[in-house]
Design an enzyme around this catalytic site. Structure first.
Site, mmCIF file in Angstrom:
data_model
loop_
_atom_site.group_PDB
_atom_site.id
_atom_site.type_symbol
_atom_site.label_atom_id
_atom_site.label_comp_id
_atom_site.label_asym_id
_atom_site.label_seq_id
_atom_site.Cartn_x
_atom_site.Cartn_y
_atom_site.Cartn_z
ATOM 1 N N ALA A 16 2.765 8.815 58.282
ATOM 2 C CA ALA A 16 1.504 9.212 57.685
ATOM 3 C C ALA A 16 1.214 8.412 56.416
ATOM 4 O O ALA A 16 1.978 7.536 56.010
ATOM 5 C CB ALA A 16 1.488 10.708 57.418
ATOM 6 N N HIS A 17 0.127 8.752 55.766
ATOM 7 C CA HIS A 17 -0.451 7.993 54.656
ATOM 8 C C HIS A 17 0.516 7.790 53.484
ATOM 9 O O HIS A 17 1.358 8.620 53.183
ATOM 10 C CB HIS A 17 -1.707 8.704 54.146
ATOM 11 C CG HIS A 17 -1.409 10.064 53.561
ATOM 12 N ND1 HIS A 17 -1.070 10.261 52.247
ATOM 13 C CD2 HIS A 17 -1.372 11.282 54.149
ATOM 14 C CE1 HIS A 17 -0.861 11.537 52.023
ATOM 15 N NE2 HIS A 17 -1.028 12.186 53.169
ATOM 16 N N ASP A 18 0.360 6.646 52.843
ATOM 17 C CA ASP A 18 1.019 6.350 51.564
ATOM 18 C C ASP A 18 2.540 6.380 51.627
ATOM 19 O O ASP A 18 3.207 6.691 50.645
ATOM 20 C CB ASP A 18 0.526 7.314 50.470
ATOM 21 C CG ASP A 18 -0.978 7.219 50.264
ATOM 22 O OD1 ASP A 18 -1.457 6.118 49.952
ATOM 23 O OD2 ASP A 18 -1.679 8.232 50.443
ATOM 24 N N THR A 22 -0.788 5.798 60.040
ATOM 25 C CA THR A 22 -2.074 6.136 59.438
ATOM 26 C C THR A 22 -2.370 5.200 58.267
ATOM 27 O O THR A 22 -2.092 4.010 58.347
ATOM 28 C CB THR A 22 -2.151 7.622 59.057
ATOM 29 O OG1 THR A 22 -1.307 7.898 57.944
ATOM 30 C CG2 THR A 22 -1.756 8.510 60.227
#
Length: 206
Positions: free
Chosen positions: A128-130, A110
């Site tokens: 996922a993000h970050d 992502t």
């Protein structure tokens, strides 16, 4: 581009069709230390140091230590590396992925993810993000890496492992060389070199 897959084990044979889809059947071979031999799944097997000039390398070996050794050998030989990305991979935002990655079918990356060199993500895994992921990290099938997670170099995450989401400024951290067991649910930081199993994940008694 010609692609040389280092190894002929199960993972190498799984990745081979992705490499063929990327480069064409006449442009993919397996590379081993032992030398040329019979074909494997219809592809030629060559000795690593006899691969044709310009062959780009994909290290299709799950063990991080072995990947590091092959990486050093290939760099010393001046070989370039190639990332292999399945057509079914999904990217949901800007991310940075280092050279030599292998992203198998139905992997999802992502937004705002940073991944190091020679990363391997098996079937149906997601990041996922970050998240920040180091070099030579391996995700077995269906690994779930939720947002704001830091995974240091040489970590192995077993099939179905789930990492709880961290927080901005306080990420969940998996230390260098740690092993996360199959199906483990990681809810707290894992120190370097640890082996954790279970739900919630705890150090393995050895």
């Amino acid at each position: 581009m010609r692609i040389g897959l280092c190894g002929t084990g199960g993972f190498a044979r799984e990745v081979a069709p992705l490499a063929v889809a990327q480069a064409g059947v006449d442009s993919v071979c397996f590379l081993t230390l032992e030398g040329a031999g019979p074909t494997v799944n219809g592809l030629p097997v060559l000795k690593q140091d006899e691969a044709p000039a310009g062959t780009a390398i994909s290290i299709t070996i799950a063990d991080a230590g072995q990947r590091r050794r092959v990486d050093a050998d290939m760099q010393a030989a001046g070989r370039p590396f190639v990332s292999i990305v399945a057509a079914t991979c999904v990217f949901r935002g800007p991310s940075e992925i280092g050279e030599g990655a292998i992203l198998c079918d139905h992997v999802v990356i992502t937004a705002n993810v940073v991944i190091g060199r020679h990363f391997q993500a098996n079937l149906y895994s997601y990041v996922a993000h970050d998240c920040v992921i180091g070099d030579f990290v391996t995700l077995a099938p269906r690994v779930c890496v939720n947002g704001n997670t830091v995974i240091e170099d040489d970590v192995y995450l077993g099939t179905g492992a789930v990492l709880k989401q961290g927080a901005p400024g306080k990420p969940l951290r998996i230390g260098r060389g740690a092993v996360i067991g199959m199906g483990a649910v990681v809810t707290r930081d894992v120190p370097p070199g640890a082996v954790v199993v279970g739900n919630p994940a705890r150090p393995l008694d050895r």
